[in-house]
Design an enzyme around this catalytic site. Structure first.
Site, PDB file in Angstrom:
ATOM      1  N   GLY A  22       0.656  -1.238  -0.006  1.00 36.66           N
ATOM      2  CA  GLY A  22      -0.014  -0.057   0.069  1.00 36.66           C
ATOM      3  C   GLY A  22       0.881   1.163  -0.121  1.00 36.66           C
ATOM      4  O   GLY A  22       0.559   2.110  -0.722  1.00 36.66           O
ATOM      5  N   THR A  23       1.874   1.275   0.740  1.00 39.30           N
ATOM      6  CA  THR A  23       2.813   2.423   1.012  1.00 39.30           C
ATOM      7  C   THR A  23       3.588   2.687  -0.514  1.00 39.30           C
ATOM      8  O   THR A  23       3.667   4.007  -0.848  1.00 39.30           O
ATOM      9  CB  THR A  23       3.677   2.248   1.888  1.00 39.30           C
ATOM     10  OG1 THR A  23       3.181   1.857   3.484  1.00 39.30           O
ATOM     11  CG2 THR A  23       4.895   3.385   2.297  1.00 39.30           C
TER      12      THR A  23
ATOM     13  N   ARG B 272      -5.465 -34.227  19.350  1.00 39.21           N
ATOM     14  CA  ARG B 272      -6.317 -33.243  18.766  1.00 39.21           C
ATOM     15  C   ARG B 272      -5.851 -32.694  17.174  1.00 39.21           C
ATOM     16  O   ARG B 272      -4.767 -32.868  17.161  1.00 39.21           O
ATOM     17  CB  ARG B 272      -6.711 -31.985  19.463  1.00 39.21           C
ATOM     18  CG  ARG B 272      -7.294 -32.024  20.762  1.00 39.21           C
ATOM     19  CD  ARG B 272      -7.300 -30.804  21.562  1.00 39.21           C
ATOM     20  NE  ARG B 272      -8.277 -30.754  22.628  1.00 39.21           N
ATOM     21  CZ  ARG B 272      -8.166 -30.146  23.498  1.00 39.21           C
ATOM     22  NH1 ARG B 272      -7.314 -29.261  24.001  1.00 39.21           N
ATOM     23  NH2 ARG B 272      -9.163 -30.130  24.595  1.00 39.21           N
TER      24      ARG B 272
ATOM     25  N   ASP C  94       4.588  -9.878   5.554  1.00 37.78           N
ATOM     26  CA  ASP C  94       4.031 -10.821   4.524  1.00 37.78           C
ATOM     27  C   ASP C  94       5.027 -11.431   3.421  1.00 37.78           C
ATOM     28  O   ASP C  94       4.764 -12.341   2.423  1.00 37.78           O
ATOM     29  CB  ASP C  94       2.798 -10.277   3.635  1.00 37.78           C
ATOM     30  CG  ASP C  94       1.655  -9.969   4.843  1.00 37.78           C
ATOM     31  OD1 ASP C  94       1.725 -10.232   5.697  1.00 37.78           O
ATOM     32  OD2 ASP C  94       0.710  -9.283   4.501  1.00 37.78           O
TER      33      ASP C  94
ATOM     34  N   MET D 226      -0.789 -15.141   9.752  1.00 39.24           N
ATOM     35  CA  MET D 226      -1.104 -13.628   8.798  1.00 39.24           C
ATOM     36  C   MET D 226      -0.623 -14.044   7.396  1.00 39.24           C
ATOM     37  O   MET D 226       0.280 -14.599   7.276  1.00 39.24           O
ATOM     38  CB  MET D 226      -0.057 -12.402   9.463  1.00 39.24           C
ATOM     39  CG  MET D 226      -1.196 -11.895  10.530  1.00 39.24           C
ATOM     40  SD  MET D 226      -0.487 -10.256  11.167  1.00 39.24           S
ATOM     41  CE  MET D 226      -1.676  -9.538  11.855  1.00 39.24           C
TER      42      MET D 226
HETATM   43  O1  F6P Z   1       0.499  -6.529   5.823  1.00 43.52           O
HETATM   44  C1  F6P Z   1       0.858  -6.749   7.366  1.00 43.52           C
HETATM   45  C2  F6P Z   1      -0.227  -7.494   7.749  1.00 43.52           C
HETATM   46  O2  F6P Z   1       0.221  -7.971   9.132  1.00 43.52           O
HETATM   47  C3  F6P Z   1      -1.183  -8.846   7.150  1.00 43.52           C
HETATM   48  O3  F6P Z   1      -0.509  -9.935   7.301  1.00 43.52           O
HETATM   49  C4  F6P Z   1      -2.220  -8.659   7.774  1.00 43.52           C
HETATM   50  O4  F6P Z   1      -3.365  -9.097   6.947  1.00 43.52           O
HETATM   51  C5  F6P Z   1      -2.674  -7.131   7.964  1.00 43.52           C
HETATM   52  O5  F6P Z   1      -1.374  -6.591   8.024  1.00 43.52           O
HETATM   53  C6  F6P Z   1      -3.148  -6.754   9.304  1.00 43.52           C
HETATM   54  O6  F6P Z   1      -3.512  -5.248   9.334  1.00 43.52           O
HETATM   55  P1  F6P Z   1      -4.070  -4.504  10.506  1.00 43.52           P
HETATM   56  O7  F6P Z   1      -2.799  -4.419  11.513  1.00 43.52           O
HETATM   57  O8  F6P Z   1      -4.339  -3.124  10.036  1.00 43.52           O
HETATM   58  O9  F6P Z   1      -5.043  -5.418  11.374  1.00 43.52           O
END
Ligand code: F6P
Length: 377
Positions: A117-118, A175, A140, A182
């Site tokens: 995004g940045t 289990r 990520d 993430m």
């Molecule tokens: O982009 C990094 C990240 O940690 C992603 O893995 C995750 O989907 C998102 O940011 C979570 O965003 P926020 O911190 O805005 O909840």
């Protein structure tokens, strides 16, 4: 690095989700600039919002001292975009104000530390005439044009540690334990952690799964006398039904124009919300089909917290210090990427809006398949 001294004002901001290693990168930029003698570094608070509101701090040696090992970002961050800034309940284009503040602060360059995004926002600002550089940060690892992003290694270590711990309790209770990792669009973290942690199944956004195939692989383990299973799930993992529906809308989007595009993008968002991030629902289905007691652990923001790993400190420091070289050479409009032992300037236009997905034939995928790890496909 040459020792030619050059005066200049460097602006720095951190934007998007925080990432271990941001402070190491800020320190790398600041300390190297300080060695140049006549370069001043100004940090803007809370991402593009701080630049818009002209909230800044001088990044002198005192500010930079003792931050190498700190998680988070001393500058604060936000997900605010210059062209869509939330203002009094509305979304306003504040690009002009940001451009004005850039000049008011006599900046020669703005270094934006951020992820996908940045980079898009930074690219827009470079099109508005500002001198911009970006450094690739995100847990990520989803940025194209660079071998790796800083933050990924730390988050990977945290996720692997979690899987290790979940193994013993899964084994004691016989289990299935599902661990959500993430990664909304890409599965690098879930794949790496799943592989390094010995998960029995790994679900990724890039490989749509079916619950039946996943259940089959777990029951097959049971038939071999295995009394527990670990499933590593990326937060954006999606089943085949959801993936097919999204793909169908994406196809229409390729040919759509104007209003139709906006409508189709909205549809994709709605499908995303319906089908991604549904780990708990998936766990319930799995428990029903297999008859095995199932628990879910969502790691969430734990993966972004705390002290950066040694590898991330090294990487972020290397990128931060090398930024000064690119500034001195006036190589603006670029992301500073990692290529093996080298850094390299990659034009923002080649990176903005692109996503580094896990390729189906990536060596990590092949390795996992060789180990009979299920992808639920
Ligand atoms: O982009 C990094 C990240 O940690 C992603 O893995 C995750 O989907 C998102 O940011 C979570 O965003 P926020 O911190 O805005 O909840």
């Amino acid at each position: 690095m040459s020792t030619r001294k050059r005066s200049g004002h460097i602006g720095v901001l951190t934007s998007g989700g925080d990432t271990p290693g941001l402070n190491a990168a800020i320190r790398g930029i600041g300390k190297t600039a300080s060695c140049m003698g006549s370069m001043q570094v100004i940090g803007f608070k809370d991402g593009f919002r701080g630049l818009m509101e002209n909230r800044s701090v001088r990044l002198d040696n005192q500010m930079l001292s003792g931050i190498l090992t700190l998680g988070g970002t001393i500058l604060g961050t936000s997900r605010d975009k210059p062209h869509k800034m939330p203002m009094g309940g509305k979304s306003v284009d504040m690009t002009d104000v940001i451009v004005e503040n850039y000049h008011k602060n006599h900046l020669d360059v703005l270094v934006c530390l951020g992820g996908g995004g940045t980079i898009k926002n930074a690219y827009r600002l470079s099109q508005s005439g500002l001198n911009i550089l970006t450094l690739p940060k995100t847990i990520d690892n989803d940025i194209v044009g660079t071998d790796v992003t800083f933050g990924f290694d730390t988050a990977l270590g945290i996720a692997v540690d979690a899987i290790d711990r979940l193994h013993s309790t899964a084994s004691s209770h016989h289990r299935i334990i599902i661990v959500e990792i993430m990664g909304h669009r890409v599965g690098w973290l879930a794949l790496g952690a799943g592989l390094a942690g010995g998960a029995d199944a790994i679900l990724l956004p890039e490989i749509p799964y079916t619950i039946d195939k996943l259940a089959e692989s777990i029951l097959e383990r049971v038939s071999r006398g295995k009394r527990f299973s670990i499933v590593a799930v990326a937060e954006g993992a999606i089943n085949r039904e959801g993936a097919n529906k999204i793909r169908a809308v994406e196809k229409k989007l390729e040919e759509a124009e104007g209003e139709k595009r906006i409508e189709l993008k909205k549809q994709i968002k709605e499908l995303d919300n319906e089908y991604r991030g549904s780990t708990i629902k998936m766990a319930e289905e799995l428990e029903k089909i297999t008859g095995l007691e199932t628990r879910v652990t969502i790691l969430g923001h734990l993966q972004r917290g705390g002290t950066p790993s040694a590898a991330d400190r090294l990487l972020a420091t290397r990128l931060g210090t090398s930024a000064i070289d690119y500034i001195r050479n006036e190589q603006f409009g670029n992301m500073i990427a990692v290529h093996g032992e080298q850094t390299m300037a990659v034009p923002l236009q080649d990176v903005a809006g692109k996503i580094n997905y896990v390729p189906y034939d990536h060596p990590w995928i092949i390795t996992a398949r060789n180990l009979e790890t299920s992808f639920g496909d």
